[in-house]
Design a protein around this motif. Structure first.
Motif, PDB file in Angstrom:
ATOM      1  N   ALA A   1      44.127  48.536  35.766  1.00 22.29           N
ATOM      2  CA  ALA A   1      42.710  48.578  35.400  1.00 22.29           C
ATOM      3  C   ALA A   1      42.286  47.277  34.729  1.00 22.29           C
ATOM      4  O   ALA A   1      41.134  46.862  34.821  1.00 22.29           O
ATOM      5  CB  ALA A   1      42.441  49.768  34.477  1.00 22.29           C
ATOM      6  N   ALA A   2      43.249  46.630  34.061  1.00 19.08           N
ATOM      7  CA  ALA A   2      42.950  45.350  33.413  1.00 19.08           C
ATOM      8  C   ALA A   2      42.918  44.198  34.415  1.00 19.08           C
ATOM      9  O   ALA A   2      42.644  43.063  34.051  1.00 19.08           O
ATOM     10  CB  ALA A   2      43.975  45.072  32.318  1.00 19.08           C
ATOM     11  N   GLY A   3      43.219  44.489  35.668  1.00 21.40           N
ATOM     12  CA  GLY A   3      43.138  43.456  36.706  1.00 21.40           C
ATOM     13  C   GLY A   3      44.473  42.890  37.126  1.00 21.40           C
ATOM     14  O   GLY A   3      44.541  41.902  37.856  1.00 21.40           O
TER      15      GLY A   3
ATOM     16  N   PRO B   1      32.891  42.940  38.820  1.00 21.43           N
ATOM     17  CA  PRO B   1      34.315  43.169  39.064  1.00 21.43           C
ATOM     18  C   PRO B   1      34.735  44.574  38.627  1.00 21.43           C
ATOM     19  O   PRO B   1      34.382  45.022  37.540  1.00 21.43           O
ATOM     20  CB  PRO B   1      35.004  42.104  38.195  1.00 21.43           C
ATOM     21  CG  PRO B   1      33.942  41.103  37.864  1.00 21.43           C
ATOM     22  CD  PRO B   1      32.652  41.849  37.858  1.00 21.43           C
TER      23      PRO B   1
ATOM     24  N   MET C   1      37.023  46.262  37.083  1.00 18.75           N
ATOM     25  CA  MET C   1      38.153  46.158  36.155  1.00 18.75           C
ATOM     26  C   MET C   1      37.640  46.293  34.725  1.00 18.75           C
ATOM     27  O   MET C   1      36.431  46.275  34.498  1.00 18.75           O
ATOM     28  CB  MET C   1      38.870  44.805  36.322  1.00 18.75           C
ATOM     29  CG  MET C   1      37.988  43.605  35.966  1.00 18.75           C
ATOM     30  SD  MET C   1      38.752  41.998  36.267  1.00 18.75           S
ATOM     31  CE  MET C   1      39.752  41.780  34.792  1.00 18.75           C
ATOM     32  N   LEU C   2      38.556  46.439  33.792  1.00 21.80           N
ATOM     33  CA  LEU C   2      38.202  46.461  32.374  1.00 21.80           C
ATOM     34  C   LEU C   2      37.844  45.033  31.986  1.00 21.80           C
ATOM     35  O   LEU C   2      38.711  44.165  31.929  1.00 21.80           O
ATOM     36  CB  LEU C   2      39.375  46.974  31.543  1.00 21.80           C
ATOM     37  CG  LEU C   2      39.773  48.428  31.819  1.00 21.80           C
ATOM     38  CD1 LEU C   2      41.123  48.737  31.182  1.00 21.80           C
ATOM     39  CD2 LEU C   2      38.707  49.404  31.326  1.00 21.80           C
ATOM     40  N   ASN C   3      36.559  44.802  31.764  1.00 26.47           N
ATOM     41  CA  ASN C   3      36.080  43.428  31.673  1.00 26.47           C
ATOM     42  C   ASN C   3      34.873  43.398  30.752  1.00 26.47           C
ATOM     43  O   ASN C   3      33.833  43.967  31.065  1.00 26.47           O
ATOM     44  CB  ASN C   3      35.707  42.969  33.096  1.00 26.47           C
ATOM     45  CG  ASN C   3      34.959  41.660  33.114  1.00 26.47           C
ATOM     46  OD1 ASN C   3      35.043  40.857  32.197  1.00 26.47           O
ATOM     47  ND2 ASN C   3      34.211  41.450  34.182  1.00 26.47           N
ATOM     48  N   PRO C   4      34.991  42.751  29.599  1.00 28.75           N
ATOM     49  CA  PRO C   4      33.885  42.739  28.640  1.00 28.75           C
ATOM     50  C   PRO C   4      32.593  42.144  29.196  1.00 28.75           C
ATOM     51  O   PRO C   4      31.514  42.487  28.720  1.00 28.75           O
ATOM     52  CB  PRO C   4      34.414  41.869  27.495  1.00 28.75           C
ATOM     53  CG  PRO C   4      35.886  41.841  27.658  1.00 28.75           C
ATOM     54  CD  PRO C   4      36.176  42.044  29.113  1.00 28.75           C
ATOM     55  N   LYS C   5      32.691  41.287  30.194  1.00 25.17           N
ATOM     56  CA  LYS C   5      31.462  40.689  30.736  1.00 25.17           C
ATOM     57  C   LYS C   5      30.600  41.758  31.410  1.00 25.17           C
ATOM     58  O   LYS C   5      29.383  41.719  31.342  1.00 25.17           O
ATOM     59  CB  LYS C   5      31.816  39.593  31.752  1.00 25.17           C
ATOM     60  CG  LYS C   5      32.452  38.351  31.125  1.00 25.17           C
ATOM     61  CD  LYS C   5      31.412  37.275  30.902  1.00 25.17           C
ATOM     62  CE  LYS C   5      32.007  36.053  30.207  1.00 25.17           C
ATOM     63  NZ  LYS C   5      32.621  35.086  31.095  1.00 25.17           N
ATOM     64  N   TYR C   6      31.257  42.681  32.082  1.00 26.74           N
ATOM     65  CA  TYR C   6      30.541  43.794  32.724  1.00 26.74           C
ATOM     66  C   TYR C   6      31.311  45.083  32.451  1.00 26.74           C
ATOM     67  O   TYR C   6      32.128  45.511  33.256  1.00 26.74           O
ATOM     68  CB  TYR C   6      30.394  43.544  34.232  1.00 26.74           C
ATOM     69  CG  TYR C   6      29.525  42.350  34.539  1.00 26.74           C
ATOM     70  CD1 TYR C   6      28.140  42.453  34.503  1.00 26.74           C
ATOM     71  CD2 TYR C   6      30.103  41.109  34.812  1.00 26.74           C
ATOM     72  CE1 TYR C   6      27.346  41.346  34.742  1.00 26.74           C
ATOM     73  CE2 TYR C   6      29.311  39.989  35.051  1.00 26.74           C
ATOM     74  CZ  TYR C   6      27.933  40.117  35.017  1.00 26.74           C
ATOM     75  OH  TYR C   6      27.142  39.016  35.250  1.00 26.74           O
ATOM     76  N   PRO C   7      31.032  45.666  31.278  1.00 25.10           N
ATOM     77  CA  PRO C   7      31.848  46.820  30.866  1.00 25.10           C
ATOM     78  C   PRO C   7      31.645  48.037  31.774  1.00 25.10           C
ATOM     79  O   PRO C   7      30.515  48.445  32.024  1.00 25.10           O
ATOM     80  CB  PRO C   7      31.340  47.138  29.450  1.00 25.10           C
ATOM     81  CG  PRO C   7      30.400  46.061  29.073  1.00 25.10           C
ATOM     82  CD  PRO C   7      29.998  45.322  30.301  1.00 25.10           C
ATOM     83  N   LEU C   8      32.745  48.558  32.255  1.00 26.92           N
ATOM     84  CA  LEU C   8      32.713  49.753  33.095  1.00 26.92           C
ATOM     85  C   LEU C   8      33.480  50.885  32.416  1.00 26.92           C
ATOM     86  O   LEU C   8      34.345  50.645  31.583  1.00 26.92           O
ATOM     87  CB  LEU C   8      33.347  49.470  34.455  1.00 26.92           C
ATOM     88  CG  LEU C   8      32.642  48.448  35.353  1.00 26.92           C
ATOM     89  CD1 LEU C   8      33.468  48.221  36.622  1.00 26.92           C
ATOM     90  CD2 LEU C   8      31.231  48.894  35.712  1.00 26.92           C
TER      91      LEU C   8
ATOM     92  N   PRO D   1      34.228  48.079  27.807  1.00 26.29           N
ATOM     93  CA  PRO D   1      35.154  48.561  28.839  1.00 26.29           C
ATOM     94  C   PRO D   1      36.005  49.701  28.281  1.00 26.29           C
ATOM     95  O   PRO D   1      36.555  49.585  27.180  1.00 26.29           O
ATOM     96  CB  PRO D   1      36.014  47.337  29.154  1.00 26.29           C
ATOM     97  CG  PRO D   1      35.245  46.173  28.645  1.00 26.29           C
ATOM     98  CD  PRO D   1      34.417  46.653  27.505  1.00 26.29           C
TER      99      PRO D   1
ATOM    100  N   LEU E   1      47.498  37.830  32.398  1.00 28.38           N
ATOM    101  CA  LEU E   1      46.332  37.197  33.023  1.00 28.38           C
ATOM    102  C   LEU E   1      45.858  36.002  32.201  1.00 28.38           C
ATOM    103  O   LEU E   1      45.472  34.974  32.750  1.00 28.38           O
ATOM    104  CB  LEU E   1      45.200  38.213  33.207  1.00 28.38           C
ATOM    105  CG  LEU E   1      45.519  39.388  34.138  1.00 28.38           C
ATOM    106  CD1 LEU E   1      44.347  40.358  34.213  1.00 28.38           C
ATOM    107  CD2 LEU E   1      45.893  38.915  35.538  1.00 28.38           C
TER     108      LEU E   1
ATOM    109  N   SER F   1      36.123  38.124  31.801  1.00 24.14           N
ATOM    110  CA  SER F   1      36.773  37.629  30.594  1.00 24.14           C
ATOM    111  C   SER F   1      38.009  38.482  30.328  1.00 24.14           C
ATOM    112  O   SER F   1      37.971  39.711  30.463  1.00 24.14           O
ATOM    113  CB  SER F   1      35.819  37.712  29.403  1.00 24.14           C
ATOM    114  OG  SER F   1      36.569  37.619  28.210  1.00 24.14           O
TER     115      SER F   1
END
Ligand code: TPP
Ligand code: SF4
Ligand code: MG
Lengths: 410, 328
Positions: free
Chosen positions: A76-78, A216, A218-225, B73, B96, B109
């Motif tokens: 999930a973190a990519g 994206p 994934m767990l991503n602060p830029k686009y929180p899902l 997230p 990463l 990020s």
């Protein structure tokens, strides 16, 4: 067509072959717990990490439940995540198997087939991974160490394909493959890197929050899902339907990846789904999974020498089940013996019942007999397999009854 | 994401307005103390966070597809594995970052703090193994236990965190056995026994104390553990208006002392430190118990002994902590 690359030959057992595939596949996170006969996989990966030969995070978890949970977190973190287990370990993961698939995490797992407890046993049968066949994972059953290596690399590509996004289990027979040495051809590392690339992240639209932007997955602060919300009767079913459809799309991807891989490696396994052996003019065939089907080839040769028209078919991909293909192919024969190294207590072996479902209503469906064998690592010698072929030949004349037979048992 | 992360408390309202992390409108019950904890975690962020949430009330009330209260997230996998999922996120993030994998992608990020969030059931009981493993492996994450002292999501069953005497649906008040015969597991002791760099208790009533501790948790290199006290009006049978009052009384009675454990050294904080220095300020635990329906049976004359026993347990625990505290 690409040219087949030059490869290095190494004497490896099946577990080591898997470890090498992991080493070469740009895996970011391995999270695993030792269990015979999988242990060599975690030991070899540990060697690679401790020698500085591969840069991955190896989480030496305290249980298989955590092993797979951590893979889900990492994926999930990519990250590209891998785990390996067997029998009891796989069963301890049971809950998370379903969740991994449901969250559409492209985790790859080697399952070194071992008979489930109890009584406790360490040798091969298929009841462990068969118990997980409904969990939503792609399942590839290998015949030998070379195939375990090849399939592990292919598995990452299949799982991560945007059309699929499902986890894949690569299975190899405990001891029979995991602990026996074989000459294994290894691709150069850079060729594997080029074949796979690093883990890509899918983009999706979430119009309610991010408008037209493709963000994206994934767990991503830029686009929180939000991953893994509560999901009740008003949407759950649609999400299951998406999983069903992803499995259907996986056929094409498995086939394509198998073909692309064949082009660089020079190795293929039938058409990727099934591997027929001397079936062209055969009257009867035996169908099964895993290393036994190597033995079956030898038996086919022997019987052919005696003038008998027999062949064998190995099922390589068990989920998604190549049902259309098998329906077509098996309809060519008069009688089919199904080899099941597993049993659904109170019913048939799993391969048999799936085949019956696939052939239901087929015009020229063959008679089919289920042979349950090899539980707990009970040997399947050539002699016994030959007898099974002879039983199938006999059934051609006398009829299939009884259709459920247990062989190699006292 | 907001431009800057809370450098001082005066900027909090603006910060939380720009980047709340969690939104209002979720479905926690009125007066839920645990929902307040979530906001306080957000207030203490030094950079973006990623949350791995165990199954339980906070998971259920903040999401129901297609809705989510989270603007951070967030992932929920299962009940017993919040620490293991967080471990995987930590490992993935580390790799990463090290590989600079997404450094060229302005939409991604991988610079964030990792939080595991679980209830008492998901921590004291079913999640203890995953927690212990993650602490031993020294993952860089903060584990927040929101302790509402029972399995609330499944309808108020006892857990290893349920206190003595409490009514729950699996410790009913019967003729023979009245409430829970046993007391709380010393969860912080268990965690601290892993010799992690930072552990602390927080009560949402003392929010500055809580924010400081959450912030320290974020700043800790390696594992940090926060035991947060979370009133559950629904399960405790308390008045929704009493949540903050109870969050104070729990500390004032020394039922839930506030402290931090830094590299295995114990320090009392806030009101608990004051009480340690002025023991006469310690309130009788009955004041705390009598506001809660789950302890109502203990108020009957024939069950007076239960209040006394409860008081003994509180005193015992307080004495242990006083002995350990370096700053009293
Ligand atoms: C393996 C497993 N067992 C049981 C459950 C049922 N279950 C879901 S939440 C829960 C209790 C949660 O209690 P706690 O961790 O204290 O969180 P709370 O709901 O009180 O916030 C239980 C028993 C489950 N989801 N998974
Ligand atoms: S049941 Fe309790 S913990 Fe759960 S949302 Fe309601 S008040 Fe909060
Ligand atoms: Mg609880």
């Amino acid at each position: 067509m690409q040219k087949v690359v030059k490869q290095r030959m190494m004497a490896l057992n099946g577990d080591e072959a898997v470890a090498w595939a992991v080493k070469q596949s740009d895996v970011d996170v391995v999270s695993a717990y030792p269990i015979t006969p999988q242990t060599i996989i975690v030991e070899r990966i540990s060697d690679f990490v401790h020698e500085g030969e591969v840069d991955l995070e190896f989480i030496k978890v305290e249980s298989e439940h955590s092993a797979l949970s951590a893979c889900v977190g990492a994926a999930a973190a990519g990250a590209r995540a891998f785990t390996a287990t067997a029998a009891n370990g796989l069963q301890l993961m049971f809950e998370i198997l379903y969740i991994t698939a449901s969250l559409r995490m492209p985790v790859v797992m080697a399952v070194v087939n071992r008979a489930p407890s109890g009584p406790i046993n360490i040798h091969c049968d298929h009841n462990d991974s068969m118990g997980a066949r409904d969990a939503g994972w792609i399942q590839i059953y290998c015949e030998d160490a070379q195939e375990a290596y090849d399939s592990t690399i292919q598995a990452f590509k299949i799982s991560e394909d945007p059309e699929v996004l499902l986890p894949t289990m690569v299975t190899l027979d405990g001891f029979l493959i995991s602990h026996t040495l074989q000459n294994v051809s290894l691709l150069p590392e850079e060729v594997v890197h080029e074949f796979l690339g690093t883990r890509k992240v899918q983009r999706i639209k979430v119009p309610e929050i991010f408008g037209d932007k493709e963000v994206p997955l994934m767990l991503n602060p830029k686009y929180p899902l939000t991953f893994g919300p509560l999901d009740l009767f008003d949407y759950y079913f649609e999400h299951k339907r998406q999983q069903i459809e992803a499995m259907e799309r996986a056929y094409k991807v498995i086939e394509r990846v198998h073909k692309e891989y064949a082009e660089i490696s020079g190795r293929s396994y039938g058409n990727g789904f099934i591997e027929p052996y001397k079936t062209d003019d055969a009257d009867v065939v035996v169908v099964g999974l895993g290393s036994t089907m190597g033995t079956a080839k030898a038996v086919v040769d022997e019987l052919r020498g005696e003038g008998k028209k027999v062949g064998s078919i190995r099922i390589r991909v068990f989920r998604p089940f190549p049902r259309e293909l098998l329906r077509k192919v098996l309809s060519e024969f008069d009688a089919v013996g199904v080899l099941d190294r597993g049993i659904s207590f109170g019913h048939f072996g799993q391969v048999y019942s799936d085949l019956c479902a696939a052939l239901y209503g087929a015009k020229d469906a063959p008679m089919m007999i289920d042979f349950v064998y090899g539980l707990g690592g009970r040997d399947m010698p050539q002699k016994l397999l030959k007898k099974i072929f002879e039983e199938v030949l006999e059934a051609k004349v006398k009829g299939p009854e009884p259709v459920f037979r247990i062989r190699g048992v006292r | 994401m907001a431009k800057g992360f809370v450098p001082n408390i005066k900027q909090l309202p603006k910060f939380m307005k720009e980047d709340p992390g969690i939104l209002q409108g979720h479905r926690a019950c009125a007066g839920c103390g645990c929902a307040i904890i979530l906001r306080q975690i957000m207030m203490a962020r030094r950079k973006p966070i990623v949350i791995a949430n165990a199954t339980g009330c906070m998971e259920v009330v903040t999401t129901i597809f297609p809705y989510t209260a989270w603007r951070t997230p967030w992932i929920h996998v299962a009940f017993e594995n919040a620490a293991a999922v967080a471990a995987g996120i930590d490992a993935g993030r580390n790799k990463l970052q090290r590989a600079g994998r997404f450094s060229g992608d302005k939409d991604i990020s991988v610079d964030y703090d990792v939080v595991a969030l679980a209830g008492d059931g998901g921590t004291y009981d079913i999640g203890l193994q995953a927690l212990s493993g993650a602490l031993e492996r020294w993952h860089n994450f903060m584990y927040v236990l929101y302790d509402n002292e029972a399995y609330m999501n499944t309808g108020i069953q006892r857990s290893g965190g349920t206190p003595f005497g409490a009514w729950t649906t699996t410790t009913p008040v019967g003729k023979k056995i009245k409430g829970k015969p046993l007391t709380k597991k010393p969860i912080v002791d268990i965690v601290v026994a892993h010799r992690i760099p930072y552990a602390a208790t927080v009560s949402p009533a003392y929010w500055v104390d809580a924010l400081k501790k959450f912030r320290k948790g974020f700043e800790t290199e390696g594992p940090a553990f926060i035991h947060a006290y979370g009133v559950c009006p629904r399960g405790w049978r308390t008045d929704t208006k009493d949540t903050i009052k109870l969050s104070k009384l729990a500390v004032e009675t020394c039922f839930f002392p506030l402290y931090e454990v830094i590299n295995s050294e114990w320090y009392l904080t806030g009101p608990s430190l004051t009480i340690a220095k002025n023991p006469d300020r310690k309130k009788p635990v009955e004041e705390y118990l009598k506001l809660q329906g789950r302890f109502r049976h203990m108020m009957l004359p024939e069950n007076k002994w239960m209040v006394e026993k409860f008081q003994e347990l509180v005193d015992e625990n307080w004495e242990i902590i006083l002995k350990r505290a370096k700053n009293v």
